[in-house]
Scaffold this motif. Sequence first.
Motif, short mmCIF file in Angstrom:
data_model
loop_
_atom_site.label_atom_id
_atom_site.label_comp_id
_atom_site.label_asym_id
_atom_site.label_seq_id
_atom_site.Cartn_x
_atom_site.Cartn_y
_atom_site.Cartn_z
N UNK A 9 0.30 -1.42 0.42
CA UNK A 9 0.04 0.16 -0.33
C UNK A 9 1.16 0.82 -0.40
N UNK A 10 0.90 1.85 -0.91
CA UNK A 10 1.59 3.35 -1.34
C UNK A 10 1.09 4.08 -2.43
N UNK A 84 2.71 -4.68 3.39
CA UNK A 84 4.08 -3.44 3.65
C UNK A 84 3.12 -2.52 3.27
N UNK A 85 3.23 -1.82 4.30
CA UNK A 85 2.85 -0.04 3.86
C UNK A 85 4.03 0.88 3.70
N UNK A 86 3.58 1.35 2.94
CA UNK A 86 5.31 2.88 2.63
C UNK A 86 4.30 4.07 2.19
N UNK A 205 7.03 0.70 6.41
CA UNK A 205 8.26 1.41 6.42
C UNK A 205 8.03 2.94 5.61
N UNK A 206 8.62 4.17 6.46
CA UNK A 206 8.05 5.30 6.66
C UNK A 206 9.49 6.20 5.92
N UNK A 234 10.73 7.57 -3.58
CA UNK A 234 10.07 6.23 -4.26
C UNK A 234 11.06 5.75 -5.28
N UNK A 235 12.06 6.23 -5.84
CA UNK A 235 12.70 5.10 -6.40
C UNK A 235 13.29 4.01 -5.46
#
Length: 292
Positions: A9-10, A84-86, A205-206, A234-235
């Motif tokens: 999710x991001x 995975x939350x980004x 993942x912050x 983002x990269x």
Amino acid sequence: MRDTMIGVIGGSGLYEIDGLENAEWTRVETPWGEPSDAVLTGILDGVKMAFLPRHGRGHRLSPTTVPYRANIDALKRIGVTDVISVSACGSFREEMAPGDFVIVDQFIDRTFAREKSFFGTGCVAHISVALPTCPRLSAACLTAAKDQGITVHDGGTYLAMEGPQFSTLAESKMYRESWGADVIGMTNMPEAKLAREAELCYASVAMITDYDSWHPDHGEVDVTQIIQTLMGNATKARGLVARLPVLLGAQRDDCEHGCDKALEYAILTAPDARDPALVAKLDAVAGRVLNR
């Protein structure tokens, strides 16, 4: 053993990953309404993947209006096992600098205008979120970040604010000095709580974009600067996500930390007192315990 399916999710930039096979955007219907967007599914290094734009493509949804319940239900419904939350965040710590990543392990939830549970009148459940992220999944994210040469911090407390405005200076100082928060964002709650209710492993993942407003040398939060840092992040995040299939593998056992058994003793409403309509809505989220 069962098939691993990694759900990410991001932001939209995360989904442009080289080597994603059989990529397809699919609309998923849920009893909690429409998810933020269609879900991009595919296979990466032999592992099933699913990508969901949290704010919708084009960033249509504010943090408050993200349909968190529909998003988590949709991922569970299509077979996701690990989420995975980004997300972007501000930092309260000098050593956690813009461009760094933090593997979050605790939250302070200051949101107030969002539906925070799948359960309620007619089917009451109480789950533990004392340890709100999955240590196994978080460790994989930490390793993936290090493998990509990302400056990453192992552990941190995420203050979830309602938004969409950023903090006042007084709030920023309070969160940092009195409450001991490390980073601040607007989207990980109630997402993490709902993932636990859905018996999904969850890692956060912050990606740090700024120092919030507390830092004397950085002034108030500047959206232009945030976007510039976010593009670079983002990269890095794409590299992190691309490494996860190899680390997690195509098959997985039950979670040793109990994430996928979180509802085992959580539902308190007696079977004959449960609301059939609510129970029907819980088919994907809680079917394992409601249907036995």
